[in-house]
Design a protein around this motif. Structure first.
Motif, PDB file in Angstrom:
ATOM      1  N   ARG A 181     -71.465  82.823   7.511  1.00  0.00           N
ATOM      2  CA  ARG A 181     -70.493  81.939   6.839  1.00  0.00           C
ATOM      3  C   ARG A 181     -71.201  80.823   6.082  1.00  0.00           C
ATOM      4  O   ARG A 181     -70.706  79.697   5.978  1.00  0.00           O
ATOM      5  N   ASP A 198     -57.043  87.971  -2.291  1.00  0.00           N
ATOM      6  CA  ASP A 198     -57.282  87.741  -3.718  1.00  0.00           C
ATOM      7  C   ASP A 198     -58.758  87.863  -4.078  1.00  0.00           C
ATOM      8  O   ASP A 198     -59.109  88.289  -5.186  1.00  0.00           O
ATOM      9  N   ARG A 199     -59.663  87.512  -3.147  1.00  0.00           N
ATOM     10  CA  ARG A 199     -61.098  87.557  -3.455  1.00  0.00           C
ATOM     11  C   ARG A 199     -61.785  88.835  -2.990  1.00  0.00           C
ATOM     12  O   ARG A 199     -62.853  89.178  -3.511  1.00  0.00           O
ATOM     13  N   TYR A 235     -63.826  79.616   3.030  1.00  0.00           N
ATOM     14  CA  TYR A 235     -63.553  80.899   3.653  1.00  0.00           C
ATOM     15  C   TYR A 235     -62.112  80.902   4.164  1.00  0.00           C
ATOM     16  O   TYR A 235     -61.582  79.877   4.585  1.00  0.00           O
ATOM     17  N   GLU A 236     -61.506  82.070   4.133  1.00  0.00           N
ATOM     18  CA  GLU A 236     -60.114  82.200   4.554  1.00  0.00           C
ATOM     19  C   GLU A 236     -59.943  81.726   5.997  1.00  0.00           C
ATOM     20  O   GLU A 236     -60.631  82.188   6.915  1.00  0.00           O
ATOM     21  N   GLY A 237     -59.033  80.766   6.192  1.00  0.00           N
ATOM     22  CA  GLY A 237     -58.742  80.270   7.522  1.00  0.00           C
ATOM     23  C   GLY A 237     -59.770  79.319   8.088  1.00  0.00           C
ATOM     24  O   GLY A 237     -59.719  78.970   9.274  1.00  0.00           O
ATOM     25  N   ARG A 278     -64.367  77.886  -3.020  1.00  0.00           N
ATOM     26  CA  ARG A 278     -63.314  77.389  -2.135  1.00  0.00           C
ATOM     27  C   ARG A 278     -63.532  77.979  -0.745  1.00  0.00           C
ATOM     28  O   ARG A 278     -64.259  78.966  -0.594  1.00  0.00           O
ATOM     29  N   SER A 320     -67.000  75.979   3.122  1.00  0.00           N
ATOM     30  CA  SER A 320     -67.202  76.767   1.897  1.00  0.00           C
ATOM     31  C   SER A 320     -68.639  77.260   1.799  1.00  0.00           C
ATOM     32  O   SER A 320     -69.098  77.643   0.721  1.00  0.00           O
ATOM     33  N   ILE A 322     -62.427  87.325   5.672  1.00  0.00           N
ATOM     34  CA  ILE A 322     -62.861  85.949   5.407  1.00  0.00           C
ATOM     35  C   ILE A 322     -62.795  85.583   3.924  1.00  0.00           C
ATOM     36  O   ILE A 322     -62.837  84.401   3.571  1.00  0.00           O
ATOM     37  N   MET A 323     -62.654  86.594   3.047  1.00  0.00           N
ATOM     38  CA  MET A 323     -62.453  86.303   1.631  1.00  0.00           C
ATOM     39  C   MET A 323     -60.974  86.203   1.282  1.00  0.00           C
ATOM     40  O   MET A 323     -60.584  85.512   0.349  1.00  0.00           O
ATOM     41  N   GLY A 324     -60.129  86.929   2.023  1.00  0.00           N
ATOM     42  CA  GLY A 324     -58.710  86.942   1.708  1.00  0.00           C
ATOM     43  C   GLY A 324     -58.386  87.977   0.651  1.00  0.00           C
ATOM     44  O   GLY A 324     -59.271  88.467  -0.060  1.00  0.00           O
TER      45      GLY A 324
END
Length: 528
Positions: A288, A401-402, A296-298, A294, A302, A397-399
């Motif tokens: 990480r 959209d990414r 990491y998801e949750g 932006r 960054s 961890i990217m979500g």
């Protein structure tokens, strides 16, 4: 003319657009002299009948860690563990080397809870457990006590503010400084083990991604270890940018810093050579620490840049001015922004038309970054197997959209960007065929679809590990295709990846690896 070797009855995929297929290859003095009718009637000192086996140009792994892979294979491996208790059981039986217990393969995601210094203190002093990513570690309390204050400030801390023992990036480098150097004989033995792994998988050239310093280096004398080693394949060494030193060069040379004696990309021969200058700009997704624009998801983090931005920029500009090809580690999109800015600055200061600078990993590429990569003629050196092995976690961890932006394929090729394939061994499975399958399927080992719009054709995936990687390593004049004048390096397979079911490509067997016209790996017994 009498050939040294004539290979017959093969299904040869040459990757040469002028002559894409053949059945006979003629070899003299370690090089291909012709195929099919050009050599079919020539006598040969040795004729090898492949009995219909498939022949590809030998694979090129453009980013590999040979010494680390060899070392990881001989020290305790905790990657199969699913609990901290199991990790400690492995460590209790471990032998010490130079007073240390070292283990490889730590992955916090696989355990019931994170490993801590307090856990390791129960085993004894000087315990170092390396994260599978290479960007982090967990150490015992006595090691924490030896670290400089600057490293401790970077340490992960628990709810009470005490260091947990988990250290990433610069803090991990401070731990390695306590442990290093390894002996040259040990490094040479590890390199030999790493190259044998490659050989079994059809790899004929491996680019070692960082010697002499940085996150991965093993000794300030590391190049000598490669000279001592008996290398069954070709090896190219990336030199850590840590080795750049101020030089009193002539003003007309325009060189402020260089590696001593003016060494740079291109020195060496067909078996061992100097490749790019290696720089790190961020961390990794497993730890990480890859630098994102932006979080990491949750999470709140960054990631992080590896060093002071101006210091990293200066190393890129100075390395370029000194004539080096640059291999810039950048995984997160923020780090890629930084790398592209610095590479553009370097080219503005000293224009070079064929620099072939690379971004190692190029792991999360926003749509707006694609055209810029193309304009700067930067080569993404990707590791598709990361997404086969760790894609479920990375996508989370990217979500949503990414996730489609990770380790791209088609978007690069559509813009004329040369894509080079690699493994980052031992971070993930080193098999080129496994990576080729992923590039076509875009499915993780659990079957999860990851960025399906980035899927490429099988031939394009093969090209990443032959012609593309050869271009990135600046050996496209001698490797990457099977054609007259090229080195006689081949991967012999028991099935054709172009015609078999895509889901079977990763399990195709490598029945021989030929290096310089010699069957260096021959489990099928073609040479008796």
């Amino acid at each position: 003319m009498i050939l040294d070797l004539k290979v017959v009855n093969g299904r040869v995929v040459t990757m040469d657009p002028d002559r894409p297929a053949a059945s006979v290859i003629g070899v003299w003095a370690g090089r291909v002299v012709g195929v099919d009718d050009d050599v079919a009637d020539l006598p040969a000192r040795r004729v090898v009948d492949l009995d219909g086996a498939v022949v590809l140009p030998g694979f090129i792994d453009a980013h590999n860690h040979l010494a680390w892979a060899g070392r990881a294979a001989r020290i305790p491996d905790v990657s199969p563990c699913t609990s901290v208790a199991q990790v400690l059981d492995v460590l209790r039986g471990a032998a010490r080397s130079s007073g240390w217990v070292e283990a490889a393969g730590y992955d916090h995601r696989a355990l019931d809870r994170p490993l801590t210094a307090r856990d390791l203190d129960a085993i004894g002093p000087r315990i170092y457990v390396q994260d599978v990513s290479g960007h982090a570690c967990v150490v015992s309390g006595d090691v924490l006590a030896e670290l400089p204050a600057s490293a401790l400030r970077e340490a992960q801390r628990d709810e009470n503010g005490a260091p947990t023992g988990f250290l990433a990036e610069g803090a991990q480098t401070a731990v390695r400084a306590l442990r290093l150097p390894y002996s040259l004989d040990d490094i040479a033995a590890d390199v030999e083990a790493g190259t044998r792994q490659c050989l079994r998988e059809g790899v004929v050239l491996a680019a070692e991604a960082g010697v002499g310093g940085g996150l991965i280096g093993s000794s300030p004398l590391e190049v000598e270890a490669y000279q001592r080693a008996s290398l069954p394949i070709r090896v190219q060494l990336m030199v850590s940018a840590d080795r750049l030193e101020p030089v009193a060069a002539h003003a007309a040379d325009g060189i402020r810093r260089a590696v001593p004696l003016g060494l740079r990309t291109g020195l060496g021969g067909d078996r061992l050579s100097i490749g790019p200058l290696k720089l790190w700009t961020d961390g990794g997704m497993i730890a990480r620490t890859a630098a994102l624009t932006r979080p990491y998801e949750g999470m709140e983090t960054s990631g992080q840049l590896q060093d002071d931005p101006e210091s990293m920029r200066a190393a890129i500009v100075d390395g370029h001015a000194a004539g080096w090809q640059l291999a810039v580690h950048a995984i997160g999109d923020r780090a890629i922004d930084f790398a592209l800015d610095a590479l553009a600055d370097a080219q503005r200061a000293v224009p070079r038309s064929d620099a072939r600078h690379r971004i190692e990993h190029c792991g999360l590429v926003r749509p707006d970054q694609l055209d810029r990569i193309a304009r700067l003629h930067v080569i993404p050196v990707v590791q598709p197997t990361f997404l086969w092995a760790y894609g479920d976690d990375y996508a989370a961890i990217m979500g949503p959209d990414r996730a489609p932006w990770m380790y791209r394929g088609k978007a690069f090729l559509d813009r004329g960007i040369v894509v080079a394939g690699s493994s980052d061994r031992p971070v993930a499975d080193g098999k080129p065929l496994r990576a080729i399958q992923f590039m076509v399927e875009r499915r993780s080992r659990t079957g999860r679809s990851i960025g399906p719009d980035e899927a490429v054709a099988v031939r394009d995936a093969i090209a990443a590990y032959t012609t593309g990687a050869a271009y990135a390593c600046r050996v496209d004049d001698v490797l990457g295709v099977i054609a007259p004048g090229r080195l006689a390096d081949f991967a012999v397979l028991d099935a054709d990846p172009l015609t078999c079911d895509v889901s079977a490509i990763g399990d195709i067997g490598v029945v021989a690896t030929v290096v310089g016209g010699e069957f260096a790996h021959d489990p099928a017994g073609f040479t008796g």
